[in-house]
Structures are given as C-alpha cells and as structure tokens.
Design an enzyme around this catalytic site. Structure first.
Site, PDB file in Angstrom:
ATOM      1  N   TYR A 159       9.931  -8.419  31.099  1.00  0.00           N
ATOM      2  CA  TYR A 159       8.948  -9.273  31.755  1.00  0.00           C
ATOM      3  C   TYR A 159       7.777  -8.497  32.341  1.00  0.00           C
ATOM      4  O   TYR A 159       6.783  -9.084  32.730  1.00  0.00           O
ATOM      5  CB  TYR A 159       9.600 -10.117  32.853  1.00  0.00           C
ATOM      6  CG  TYR A 159       9.733 -11.557  32.458  1.00  0.00           C
ATOM      7  CD1 TYR A 159      10.258 -11.867  31.206  1.00  0.00           C
ATOM      8  CD2 TYR A 159       9.339 -12.593  33.285  1.00  0.00           C
ATOM      9  CE1 TYR A 159      10.396 -13.171  30.814  1.00  0.00           C
ATOM     10  CE2 TYR A 159       9.472 -13.901  32.894  1.00  0.00           C
ATOM     11  CZ  TYR A 159      10.005 -14.187  31.654  1.00  0.00           C
ATOM     12  OH  TYR A 159      10.145 -15.480  31.269  1.00  0.00           O
ATOM     13  N   LYS A 225      23.479  -3.628  29.867  1.00  0.00           N
ATOM     14  CA  LYS A 225      23.744  -3.082  28.532  1.00  0.00           C
ATOM     15  C   LYS A 225      23.749  -1.558  28.653  1.00  0.00           C
ATOM     16  O   LYS A 225      23.106  -0.834  27.876  1.00  0.00           O
ATOM     17  CB  LYS A 225      22.657  -3.603  27.564  1.00  0.00           C
ATOM     18  CG  LYS A 225      22.888  -3.323  26.113  1.00  0.00           C
ATOM     19  CD  LYS A 225      24.030  -4.096  25.497  1.00  0.00           C
ATOM     20  CE  LYS A 225      24.262  -3.652  24.070  1.00  0.00           C
ATOM     21  NZ  LYS A 225      25.571  -4.062  23.544  1.00  0.00           N
ATOM     22  N   ASP A 276      26.990  -8.227  26.019  1.00  0.00           N
ATOM     23  CA  ASP A 276      27.596  -8.952  24.889  1.00  0.00           C
ATOM     24  C   ASP A 276      28.978  -9.469  25.263  1.00  0.00           C
ATOM     25  O   ASP A 276      29.368 -10.583  24.910  1.00  0.00           O
ATOM     26  CB  ASP A 276      27.638  -8.087  23.619  1.00  0.00           C
ATOM     27  CG  ASP A 276      27.889  -6.628  23.890  1.00  0.00           C
ATOM     28  OD1 ASP A 276      27.235  -6.067  24.794  1.00  0.00           O
ATOM     29  OD2 ASP A 276      28.744  -6.041  23.228  1.00  0.00           O
ATOM     30  N   ASP A 300      17.823 -14.008  30.994  1.00  0.00           N
ATOM     31  CA  ASP A 300      17.084 -15.056  30.295  1.00  0.00           C
ATOM     32  C   ASP A 300      18.011 -15.758  29.310  1.00  0.00           C
ATOM     33  O   ASP A 300      18.171 -16.983  29.323  1.00  0.00           O
ATOM     34  CB  ASP A 300      15.916 -14.381  29.554  1.00  0.00           C
ATOM     35  CG  ASP A 300      14.894 -15.372  29.056  1.00  0.00           C
ATOM     36  OD1 ASP A 300      14.950 -16.538  29.460  1.00  0.00           O
ATOM     37  OD2 ASP A 300      14.025 -14.970  28.265  1.00  0.00           O
TER      38      ASP A 300
END
Ligand code: NAP
Length: 409
Positions: A159, A225, A276, A300
């Site tokens: 962003y 992640k 994930d 998001d």
C-alpha cells in the site's frame, strides 16, 4: 464552528483526545458522508437504526449530532472537487466519522479517496470484524465458527505504492542499484518495493493486542510470510512478539510457552501463522482464531476471504483508525445499478455504525444494534442479496430492513 462551504456544524460537543485515548461527550458531533450510488439509501437506514438504538439505550441522555460532509461524486457535483478540504478539516476536528461508499475518480489527481483519507489522517489500522448471523447464506458448513477481528496494517507494504513500470528508466536505475547490492533482477522487470518498518508494525500490533485484551478475546495471531521474506514479513512477526513481551508481558503468553507446559491463566495467547497456512486454517479451524494482526497485502486477501464465509460484501463492516481518528465505513462499493432503488443491503454500514458505537464506548447501544440484526435475520427478513439464497425468506427493501431492525431493538 464554521466549515467553509459546508456551513456551521450542528449543536453538539467535540470528541476530545487525551493521553492517547478519545473522550466522548454525551452529544458528540459526528461527521458523515452519505456516499455515492447506493450510499444515500444505506445511510438513511443506518442513521435511523443508530439514532433509535442510542435513544433506546440511554433514554434520551445521549445523542449523536450528525454533521453532513462531502466527498466523491456528490462533492464533485456540488463543489467541483473530489475531496473538499472542509471534509478533512471536519474529521480532524471531530475525530470520528462514518462514510458510505465513494465513487473512485477515474484519471487525474487522487488514486482513491479512501487511500487519500487514510494517508492524510494516517489511519494506520484497517479493522474488519467478521462474524456470522443465523440464516445468512454461507458457502461453508459451519460459518458460526467464524468470529474473527482482523487488524490489517494500512500504510506500508504494497500500500505504500512504491513501484515502477517495466522498461522505465526508474526501474532500470533501481535494478542497477539492486545489482550493485549483489542481487539479481531480470532485465526489463517492473519493480515494486515493500517497506515494513518497526514503528509501523509495532503500532498496528499494539492496537490489536490492546483490543484483544479489552474485549477479553482468547488469542491474537500474527500473520506473515516470514518463511520467504525474512526482513519484512519475518520482522513483522518478530516485532509483534516483542510488543507482546515488552509492553503486555503480564497479560500475554505465547503459544510456544503453552506448548512447553505453561498455563494461559486467563492471559491472551499470542501465536503466529504463515499466511498460506492461515488461509487454510480459516476454512478448516476458524474457531481457533480470534484476533489477527497482519501486514497489508495478507490482510487484504484475508479480510475478503473471511467475509465471504459469513455472507459477503453486504454484511462486512470495517473501519480505518489511528489512535486519534477513526472512520467507519461500508466496505462494499457504490453498486451504481442499485442507486436509489431502495433495494441494497444496508448491513455493512449498519454494522460499521455498531463498531462506531463500541468505539465511542456506547456498548449498550452497539450491542442493541447487533442483537437487532441477529433477531431480524433470524426472522428471515432480508434484502434481495440474502433472500435470493434463503428458502422461506421475506424479501424487503433497504428502508424496510432498517425499520425491521428498529422494531427489534
Ligand atoms: P460494488 O459497488 O461493491 O458492487 C459490486 C456488486 O456487489 C453489486 O453489483 C452487488 O452484486 C454486490 N453488492 C455490493 N454492495 C452490496 C450490498 N450492500 N448489498 C448487496 N449486494 C451488494 O463494486 P463495483 O461495482 O466494482 O464498484 C462500484 C464503484 O464503487 C466504483 O467506483 C468503485 O471504485 C467504488 N468502490 C468504492 C469503495 C469504497 O468507497 N469503500 C469500495 C469498493 C469500490 P449483485 O449485483 O450480484 O447483487
């Protein structure tokens, strides 16, 4: 107080801000943006429900003094500007606002009004509570297991919008610098940069932990992640644990400590999941998750994926917040084809209004709105979007749905 082209704010008091906390009078002035497209329809129903809930819960001793401000298509029409300065001034002055959906300007100037507001007011946390109401159609078997509040970092990561197109001289210069630093980028690549700071990560996680503790939630999960991007995503996780340990040490415990035999003893359990895995968990074992703190892009995706489990766009509330300012919003767009048809589901904005009442500390009124929503849906009174998927539903329009909620307060 005078707000230029918008005129005088209505009689009422300003929400204060002292020692990092808002102070709410009995008659706060709250600016609102009706929004474009279906905005006026859903705003009308929302205002009606919120006013009735406040009146009923506090017997007339508290009230909201609504102050109409403008942005988006309606502002462009009225004032020939997408985001008049008076709107930003009013939100800065009164500190809490609520908005319907806004048309995104196409071409020129502002990328998105929502992004502009977030940047100007430094609304660093995007908050999305996701829960299911009985009878709302869902693609999963046990939507009742989803009761998760997502705190998504709003100012960094993708962003921050730092990128250059493939083949541009800027991308070539950045690629050359990257080569100098000993890393490879394929020739002709587009390049985007993902900044994640200690300051930005810690303030987001701090807000999420404080919320989880205040609401007596069982756990907080840091989503990242970090197995692939160690210095951005991995650091987000590490800074998150650091905040928990250093600032909330007596009120939090890690999942790892518990796995070694420690007892939670009523403390907030802090854990982390790779993004994930979190997506899979959110489908398979959502009951094990309560508050999520995430970097921008992961949050998001997760916000929309989780919202889909409990009824989708029409039912998903949200806010963008800093410590001082908060803007509550319908999370869907302007759905122009339904404008002025009195048809669309006002659930998202009404539930955002309930979030706003919680934020003001007017919990009785907030809970009244949420209970009325649950009761109305339990009676299978629904707008078209939910009714078309529900056997035996009584389909009603936007305003009638609002009236049904008022009757169920
Ligand atoms: P949209 O307005 O969210 O509508 C897409 C579809 O989602 C609608 O046709 C409808 O589907 C369903 N939907 C949306 N809101 C609903 C509600 N309250 N109740 C029931 N169903 C609802 O998305 P869009 O058409 O892509 O965007 C239109 C404009 O809104 C664009 O200018 C976009 O930039 C802007 N936008 C603004 C915001 C914001 O201000 N926060 C957010 C997103 C988009 P069905 O037709 O299948 O019933």
């Amino acid at each position: 107080m005078d707000f230029g082209r918008f005129g005088q704010a209505p009689a009422g008091s300003r929400i204060g801000y002292e020692n990092g906390k808002i102070e709410v009078p009995a008659d706060p002035v709250v600016p609102f943006l009706r929004g474009d497209g279906v905005g006026p329809d859903i705003w009308k129903a929302t205002q009606r429900v919120l006013d009735a809930a406040v009146a009923k819960s506090f017997g007339g001793k508290r009230r909201i003094a609504w102050f109409e401000i403008y942005a988006g298509g309606v502002a462009k029409e009225k004032f020939d500007e997408w985001l008049p300065a008076e709107s930003v001034d009013a939100i800065k002055h009164f500190r809490v606002a609520i908005k319907g959906p806004l048309t995104t300007p196409i071409g020129g100037g502002i990328r998105s009004l929502n992004v502009a507001l977030r940047q100007i007011l430094d609304l660093y946390a995007c908050v999305r509570p996701v829960r299911w109401f009985q009878n709302v159609p869902s693609p999963v078997k046990r939507p009742q297991d989803v009761d998760i509040v997502i705190f998504r970092e709003n100012t960094e990561d993708v962003y921050a919008g730092i990128e250059w197109p493939a083949g541009s001289p800027e991308a070539a210069r950045v690629a050359a610098l990257i080569a100098e630093l000993g890393k490879d980028v394929r020739a002709g690549s587009a390049i985007g940069i993902k900044p994640v700071s200690e300051f930005g990560s810690k303030r987001l996680v701090r807000k999420a932990i404080q919320f989880a503790i205040d609401q007596k939630r069982p756990s907080l999960t840091l989503v990242h992640k970090g197995n692939i991007m160690k210095f951005t995503e991995g650091a987000f996780r590490d800074w998150g644990y650091e905040v928990a340990r250093e600032e909330f040490g007596d009120r939090t415990i890690t999942e790892e400590e518990i796995s070694k035999g420690a007892a939670a003893g009523g403390r907030l359990v802090v854990k982390d999941r790779i993004a994930d895995s979190m997506f899979q968990q959110s489908l398979l074992r959502p009951a094990e998750y309560s508050v999520l703190a995430t970097t921008n892009l992961n949050g998001d995706y997760l916000s929309d994926a989780l919202a889909a489990q409990v009824g989708g766009l029409g039912m998903a509330p949200g806010s963008n917040e800093s410590d001082e300012f908060a803007v509550f919003e319908a999370t869907h767009g302007t759905a122009p084809k339904y404008a002025d048809l009195d048809k669309i589901n006002p659930g998202s904005l009404i539930l955002s209004g309930a979030m706003m009442l919680h934020h003001l500390g007017w919990h009785e009124a907030a809970v009244a709105v949420e209970s009325a929503m649950a009761k109305t849906l339990a009676q299978k009174i629904m707008t078209y979007d939910l009714a078309r998927q529900t056997e035996g539903a009584r389909e009603v329009g936007t305003s009638a749905f609002g009236e049904a909620l008022v009757a169920n307060l």
